[in-house]
Design an enzyme around this catalytic site. Sequence first.
Site, PDB file in Angstrom:
ATOM      1  CG  LEU A   1     -25.727  42.878 -44.936  1.00 52.38           C
ATOM      2  CD1 LEU A   1     -24.224  42.694 -44.750  1.00 52.38           C
ATOM      3  CD2 LEU A   1     -26.032  43.299 -46.364  1.00 52.38           C
ATOM      4  CG  ASP A   2     -30.417  37.735 -47.135  1.00 54.15           C
ATOM      5  OD1 ASP A   2     -31.315  38.423 -46.610  1.00 54.15           O
ATOM      6  OD2 ASP A   2     -30.371  37.451 -48.341  1.00 54.15           O
ATOM      7  CE  LYS A   3     -27.695  31.553 -39.349  1.00 52.19           C
ATOM      8  NZ  LYS A   3     -28.495  30.430 -38.779  1.00 52.19           N
TER       9      LYS A   3
END
Length: 332
Positions: free
Chosen positions: A158-160
Amino acid sequence: LTDHPLGGRSPKAQDNHKPMEKIVFSSDEKIRIDKYLSDQNPGISRRVFQNAIKNNAVLVNGNKISPNYKLKRNDEIEILEEIKEKETIKELEPNKNIPLEIIFQNNDFLVINKAPGISVHPSDRGEQDTLVNGLINQFPQIKDVGENFLRPGIVHRLDKDTSGVMIVALNQKSFAYFKNLFQERTIQKTYHAIIWGELSQKSGVIESFIGKSHKNPSRQATSNTPHKLINPKDAKTYYKVLEIKNGMSLVEAQPKTGRKHQIRIHLHSLGHPIVGDKKYSIGEGEKLNKKFSNLMLHAFKIEFIGPDDENYSFSAPAPSYFSESLGKTLST
């Protein structure tokens, strides 16, 4: 290997298949080839050997192998080109300060609710404050799971700034299993996002190519014409509107492909960027997003058949700032 230092000249070594080094593995201990080569050459990190293996600069018994290949007695290792450390990178270190919310755990995998604001794994700079650092602190057995030592156990990401459900493999067998599920697109992922404005269609599908932008290669872009992008790949996202309030819409999105920033880019392409998205915003949304410190994108649910042939479904509620943000009335 310690008697045969790496380096020296390597002109056309790979083309002619004339190894710079040839080593016969003489131990009965089964060990990953990337770890073995790194252990025997302390000045060169596993990352460098992993890249060399992926680039077919290292063969075993004349064959291409993956970095997680386990050596056996009498295996013949051939190194076809000069291998050296280009930059200093730290080995992964456990970090007890990384929050881990475990939804489910068995002997093969974990399902966690990832907190926002935390990168899943380090970059080549070797950060030590990522989700992976927290995982190896609590589950040290995953350190050698996977194909990249900076991403142990990570089968998807998942993105940050995205929160929500994630699978983590606890052994190599389950890593391979889940990697195949993602490649075959048999895992169903459901996200919740808050976007600016109201969509003209309350449900639909977005299909396009996603790749790096020619104008700005640090950003992803979308187009129906692949040659307008760098390394274009097909992408498909289903969506439906769940709620409309205060000039914003709560949307459910189900990506059928796993492209980088896919949901963010696809919703942006409809003219309705995600609230809080500083990277992909347009018009009034770009101005309004400066008021938000959080990206309103949450991995709500994941569904799959596990290695034990059981059906699994896990979900996690969105952070409290989702409902708080949807209740705000904002103006520029």
